[in-house]
Design an enzyme around this catalytic site. Structure first.
Site, PDB file in Angstrom:
ATOM      1  N   HIS A 292       0.677  -1.239   0.286  1.00 30.43           N
ATOM      2  CA  HIS A 292       0.082  -0.253  -0.344  1.00 30.43           C
ATOM      3  C   HIS A 292       0.740   1.196  -0.498  1.00 30.43           C
ATOM      4  O   HIS A 292       0.039   2.338  -0.647  1.00 30.43           O
ATOM      5  CB  HIS A 292      -0.983   0.165   1.448  1.00 30.43           C
ATOM      6  CG  HIS A 292      -2.062  -0.999   0.566  1.00 30.43           C
ATOM      7  ND1 HIS A 292      -2.630  -1.193  -0.001  1.00 30.43           N
ATOM      8  CD2 HIS A 292      -2.392  -2.069   2.268  1.00 30.43           C
ATOM      9  CE1 HIS A 292      -3.838  -2.385   0.218  1.00 30.43           C
ATOM     10  NE2 HIS A 292      -3.224  -3.083   1.281  1.00 30.43           N
ATOM     11  N   HIS A 369     -11.723  47.565  -6.508  1.00 30.95           N
ATOM     12  CA  HIS A 369     -11.544  46.202  -5.549  1.00 30.95           C
ATOM     13  C   HIS A 369      -9.907  46.206  -5.971  1.00 30.95           C
ATOM     14  O   HIS A 369      -9.908  45.381  -6.482  1.00 30.95           O
ATOM     15  CB  HIS A 369     -12.670  46.012  -5.541  1.00 30.95           C
ATOM     16  CG  HIS A 369     -12.478  44.283  -5.436  1.00 30.95           C
ATOM     17  ND1 HIS A 369     -12.096  44.132  -5.154  1.00 30.95           N
ATOM     18  CD2 HIS A 369     -14.183  44.546  -4.941  1.00 30.95           C
ATOM     19  CE1 HIS A 369     -13.249  42.600  -4.216  1.00 30.95           C
ATOM     20  NE2 HIS A 369     -13.363  42.680  -4.197  1.00 30.95           N
TER      21      HIS A 369
END
Length: 473
Positions: A292, A369
């Site tokens: 694994h 902004h």
């Protein structure tokens, strides 16, 4: 095999104990929408948290593969993921009320049988394959486990595995799967295995609490005395269990499904672990003595290669000649300065579209902004994405200049990174359902480089607001 994404038709329900925790778990697999992928959900925890089945969420790889996000964790994910991937399923929500996926009979077959019982449903969106274009090689730090990905002539998903534990019982075993069509019968029934000599060690590490002869093959490499057997059973908490070990071989009552069942099970594990890549793979994976840990490390290598490919894809899109240029965009959309947010359309298919917006300091919204810290508002990113979707929608009618698209709904909006002057945004949108009665339902992602800056699902309606000259005559 179809190149369309797939999910299951109905909910699946299964129950069993976890191999390592020994805790009973009720597991459900639910259909999921396109581009959802595989997601686990712990229904027993507060807020029912979700964990994406992705290598970035792997927490441990000791004797199984575990995923973790926050406090939520799911163990032994590989068999159910192998079943879904091996059966060609792309999207599923996997709910469980305990920490570990049931081990069932130690293979992927019970999950495959459940998938077959409810059926598989084809979806509209296409599969997003990762195709191996160059050889990739992995070797662990000890030089024990090796994995390689190579290109296949037919661009199929192929696997070849070799296992060698220095065991007289197993010897050196090989297993191969030439395409996913072989998974159900040749790979899914193969059970997990363990050596008898390992059992006491695993028990002391608080593992295999749910293991028994019905869900694992136990391999015996030498003669064992009755006293030794009872000592192992005591360590496992199975004192008094009637177990007879007669010589070397397999302890199980049932016969092996194949002579090379351990090698085939290792191949099964690789499929489950590679499902954590998040995309179906086209290529030949070769593995020597895999586990694994090596599977997951190799999956991470594949993900890194995917990101490189996406960067190259982004560069190619940026330099590609427009399919629809700014003059054609202006004729199709009613938007004008300062609200026209699309510079060109790069690609357009039957169910998808790719558009581009170059963000410069000259954008009027940067004045407020924010002064000294220019950031493109998120709502304008969504507006730009919607305009790309609007071009796709209007391309479906004969006289697009006589139609307008209007928002009906916006869902699942996410902002991943800020967009600043100098960025170029690539918008990729896919149709989620056929256009009916002028209703257009699309999913979109916006990229700066290979990073997603925002994503959303949008629904709009095409409305005819002008009469063409032809009709007026």
């Amino acid at each position: 095999m179809s190149d369309q994404q797939k999910t299951i038709k109905e909910k699946i329900q299964l129950s069993g104990v976890g191999l390592h925790t020994g805790i009973q778990c009720n597991l459900s697999i639910l259909p999921a929408p396109e581009n959802h992928g595989f997601v686990f959900q712990r229904t027993d925890l507060e807020g029912e948290p979700k964990i994406n089945a992705h290598v970035s969420n792997v927490s441990t790889t000791e004797r199984s593969t575990s995923l973790k996000k926050g406090e939520a964790e799911v163990h032994t994910t590989e068999h159910v993921l192998a079943a879904l991937y091996g059966m060609g399923v792309d999207n599923a929500l996997i709910q469980l009320d305990a920490a570990e996926v049931p081990i069932m009979d130690g293979s992927a077959k019970p999950f495959v049988d459940a998938i077959n019982a409810v059926g598989i449903e084809e979806q509209k969106a296409e599969k997003d394959y990762f195709t191996v274009r160059k050889n990739l090689y992995y070797e662990d730090e000890n030089g024990y486990s090796e994995m390689m990905a190579v290109r296949t002539p037919g661009e199929e998903f192929r696997l070849t595995v070799m296992v060698d534990y220095g065991s007289k019982i197993l010897g050196t075993q090989h297993a191969s799967m030439y395409h996913l069509g072989e998974f159900e019968k040749e790979i899914s029934p193969n059970r997990t295995f363990v050596f008898l000599k390992e059992l006491e060690f695993l028990a002391k590490k608080n593992l295999i609490k749910g293991g028994d002869l019905n869900n694992a093959i136990v391999l015996v490499e030498r003669e064992y005395s009755e006293e030794e057997i009872q000592h192992i059973l005591k360590a496992l908490g199975r004192e008094g269990m009637d177990v007879k070990v007669e010589g070397i071989g397999m302890l199980n009552v049932s016969k092996p499904h194949f002579d090379n069942e351990p090698a085939r099970h290792k191949l099964l594990d690789i499929i489950g672990d590679l499902a954590l890549v998040g995309r179906p793979i086209r290529g030949h994976i070769l593995a020597a003595r895999p586990g694994h840990k090596s599977n997951v490390e190799f999956a991470k290598m594949l993900v890194a290669e995917m990101k490189k490919a996406e960067q190259n894809d982004f560069a190619a899109l940026m330099t590609k000649l427009p399919k629809i240029d700014i003059n054609q965009v202006s004729r199709m959309l009613p938007h004008r300065y300062p609200f026209l947010m699309v510079d060109k359309i790069i690609e357009m298919g039957e169910n998808s579209i790719v558009g581009l917006k170059n963000v410069t300091i000259n954008e009027p919204f940067f004045q407020g902004h924010f002064p000294g810290n220019p950031v493109m508002p998120g709502v304008l990113q969504i507006e730009a994405m919607a305009q790309v979707g609007g071009i796709f929608a209007l391309s479906q009618v004969e006289d697009p200049e006589n139609y307008t698209t209007y928002f009906m709904k916006i869902d699942n909006v996410r902002f991943k990174r800020k967009v600043i002057p100098g960025d170029s945004i690539i918008f990729k949108l896919n149709l989620l359902s056929p256009i009916r009665r002028g209703i257009v339902h699309m999913e979109g992602k916006a990229y700066v480089g290979n990073e997603v800056c925002c994503q959303a699902e949008m629904m709009a309606q095409i409305v005819r607001d002008k009469v063409s000259e032809k009709e007026a005559i």
